[in-house]
Design a protein around this motif. Structure first.
Motif, short mmCIF file in Angstrom:
data_model
loop_
_atom_site.label_atom_id
_atom_site.label_comp_id
_atom_site.label_asym_id
_atom_site.label_seq_id
_atom_site.Cartn_x
_atom_site.Cartn_y
_atom_site.Cartn_z
N ASN A 13 0.82 -1.22 0.00
CA ASN A 13 0.00 0.00 0.00
C ASN A 13 0.85 1.27 0.00
O ASN A 13 0.39 2.32 0.42
CB ASN A 13 -0.92 0.01 1.24
N TRP A 14 2.06 1.19 -0.51
CA TRP A 14 2.97 2.33 -0.41
C TRP A 14 2.45 3.56 -1.16
O TRP A 14 2.67 4.70 -0.72
CB TRP A 14 4.36 1.96 -0.90
N GLU A 15 1.70 3.34 -2.27
CA GLU A 15 1.17 4.50 -3.01
C GLU A 15 0.16 5.27 -2.17
O GLU A 15 0.17 6.50 -2.13
CB GLU A 15 0.51 4.05 -4.32
N ILE A 16 -0.73 4.53 -1.49
CA ILE A 16 -1.75 5.16 -0.65
C ILE A 16 -1.09 5.90 0.51
O ILE A 16 -1.45 7.04 0.83
CB ILE A 16 -2.73 4.10 -0.09
N ILE A 17 -0.10 5.26 1.14
CA ILE A 17 0.60 5.86 2.28
C ILE A 17 1.29 7.15 1.85
O ILE A 17 1.23 8.17 2.55
CB ILE A 17 1.61 4.85 2.86
N LEU A 18 1.95 7.13 0.70
CA LEU A 18 2.63 8.32 0.19
C LEU A 18 1.63 9.45 -0.10
O LEU A 18 1.87 10.61 0.26
CB LEU A 18 3.41 7.98 -1.09
N LEU A 19 0.50 9.12 -0.72
CA LEU A 19 -0.51 10.12 -1.02
C LEU A 19 -1.10 10.72 0.26
O LEU A 19 -1.32 11.93 0.35
CB LEU A 19 -1.63 9.51 -1.87
N PHE A 21 0.44 10.99 3.10
CA PHE A 21 1.49 11.84 3.67
C PHE A 21 1.49 13.21 3.00
O PHE A 21 1.53 14.24 3.68
CB PHE A 21 2.84 11.15 3.48
N ILE A 22 1.39 13.23 1.68
CA ILE A 22 1.38 14.49 0.93
C ILE A 22 0.13 15.31 1.25
O ILE A 22 0.20 16.52 1.48
CB ILE A 22 1.47 14.21 -0.59
N VAL A 23 -1.03 14.64 1.27
CA VAL A 23 -2.29 15.33 1.58
C VAL A 23 -2.24 15.95 2.97
O VAL A 23 -2.65 17.09 3.17
CB VAL A 23 -3.48 14.35 1.47
N ILE A 25 0.37 16.95 4.70
CA ILE A 25 1.25 18.11 4.70
C ILE A 25 0.54 19.32 4.10
O ILE A 25 0.52 20.41 4.68
CB ILE A 25 2.54 17.82 3.89
N LEU A 26 -0.06 19.13 2.93
CA LEU A 26 -0.70 20.24 2.22
C LEU A 26 -1.89 20.79 2.99
O LEU A 26 -2.04 22.00 3.16
CB LEU A 26 -1.12 19.79 0.82
N TYR A 27 -2.77 19.91 3.46
CA TYR A 27 -3.98 20.37 4.13
C TYR A 27 -3.68 21.03 5.47
O TYR A 27 -4.26 22.06 5.82
CB TYR A 27 -4.96 19.21 4.34
N SER A 28 -2.79 20.42 6.25
CA SER A 28 -2.48 20.98 7.57
C SER A 28 -1.79 22.33 7.43
O SER A 28 -1.90 23.18 8.32
CB SER A 28 -1.60 20.02 8.37
N SER A 29 -1.12 22.57 6.31
CA SER A 29 -0.45 23.86 6.11
C SER A 29 -1.44 24.99 5.92
O SER A 29 -1.10 26.16 6.08
CB SER A 29 0.50 23.79 4.91
N VAL A 30 -2.68 24.67 5.55
CA VAL A 30 -3.72 25.70 5.39
C VAL A 30 -4.87 25.51 6.38
O VAL A 30 -5.95 26.07 6.22
CB VAL A 30 -4.25 25.74 3.94
N GLY A 31 -4.67 24.66 7.41
CA GLY A 31 -5.63 24.57 8.50
C GLY A 31 -6.76 23.58 8.35
O GLY A 31 -7.74 23.66 9.07
N PHE A 32 -6.63 22.60 7.42
CA PHE A 32 -7.70 21.62 7.25
C PHE A 32 -7.19 20.21 7.54
O PHE A 32 -6.00 19.97 7.68
CB PHE A 32 -8.29 21.70 5.85
N GLY A 33 -8.14 19.26 7.59
CA GLY A 33 -7.79 17.89 7.92
C GLY A 33 -7.47 17.02 6.72
O GLY A 33 -6.63 16.14 6.78
N ILE A 221 2.64 12.51 11.11
CA ILE A 221 3.93 13.07 10.72
C ILE A 221 3.73 14.16 9.67
O ILE A 221 4.31 15.26 9.76
CB ILE A 221 4.87 11.98 10.16
N GLY A 222 2.91 13.88 8.66
CA GLY A 222 2.65 14.87 7.62
C GLY A 222 2.01 16.13 8.17
O GLY A 222 2.35 17.25 7.77
N GLY A 223 1.08 15.95 9.12
CA GLY A 223 0.40 17.09 9.73
C GLY A 223 1.34 17.96 10.53
O GLY A 223 1.23 19.20 10.52
#
Length: 260
Positions: A13-19, A21-23, A25-33, A221-223
């Protein structure tokens, strides 16, 4: 937990895990879940829909908990205005999570929800500008109604509802952008918890523990990374537009599969 099972889950499931992680990082940087994007990613997998809803809500809770704490420390919550929003949203999110729904109904509702979320994300720049003055408006009746409706849909689908609430609050000139972001974070947290409790009490509830724990750790971790970026190095508008295209694609794909 069996180490070999963890390694097998990571590799398969590495593709799902990577996605995820990216989501996160991006969402938490603008205050969403990131609930809508977690659902979009999971909808493309072979996981059962009851697992999909629970994973999205758990990951939501992990990501927004830290942001909510920071907003609280900075005194950005206006509880007199927030309480009407969550007064009906929490019990109705619980009810939405508890309801027994079919797989077909879930995916049709998910497809429609993702399309609406994509539209709101794409138009968020215009909506935010409309709400960016000091002539704030407030109606307890409307806040209770908005919160209840968004909470119910969110509980059924498996999101926190911030993707719908934030544009609506900007459009109605509810408060300052910072207070709206803080309110949305709290709204996502309490509705995600309520929806998850409702799912847990449903006799048909089940969860796949290994992949769920791995994804929760991944978004944690991403958050943490995203919250420290705090959109200083990433354009929130580009994040929203990119996400809008992703979830619109998944929304169309789901509806094509279940309606055609």
């Amino acid at each position: 937990m069996d180490l070999s099972l963890i390694l097998e889950t990571l590799l398969s499931n590495w593709e799902i895990i990577l996605l995820f992680f990216i989501v996160a990082i991006l969402y938490s940087s603008v205050g969403f879940g990131g609930g809508s994007s977690y659902l979009a990613v999971l909808a493309l997998t072979s996981l059962a829909f009851i697992h999909i809803r629970a994973i999205a809500l758990l990951c939501n809770i992990v990501v927004v908990s830290g942001g909510t704490f920071i907003y609280m420390k900075n005194n950005l919550f206006n509880w007199k205005k927030i309480i009407p929003l969550v007064l009906m949203s929490v019990p109705l999110a619980f009810l939405g999570g508890y309801l027994k729904i079919s797989q077909t109904f879930f995916f049709i509702l998910l497809g429609l929800t993702l399309l609406l979320a994509a539209i709101l994300m794409w138009t968020s720049k215009y909506i935010s500008k409309k709400g960016n003055d000091s002539n704030f408006k407030n109606s307890i009746t409307k806040d209770v109604s908005y919160g209840g409706f968004i909470g119910f849909i969110s509980g059924m689908v498996g999101i926190g509802g911030g993707v719908f609430l934030a544009p609506l609050l900007h459009l109605t000139k509810w408060d300052t952008p910072k207070r709206i972001a803080a309110t949305s974070s709290f709204f996502i947290l309490v509705n995600s918890i309520a929806g998850l409790v409702g799912q847990f009490l449903n006799p048909e509830f089940s969860i796949e523990p290994t992949i769920t724990i791995i994804l929760m750790f991944t978004v944690f971790i991403g958050g943490q990374i995203g919250s420290r970026l705090s959109a200083n190095f990433i354009s929130p508008l580009n994040i929203k537009k990119g996400t809008a295209l992703l979830i619109a694609f998944v929304g169309f794909r789901i509806l094509w599969k279940y309606l055609m």
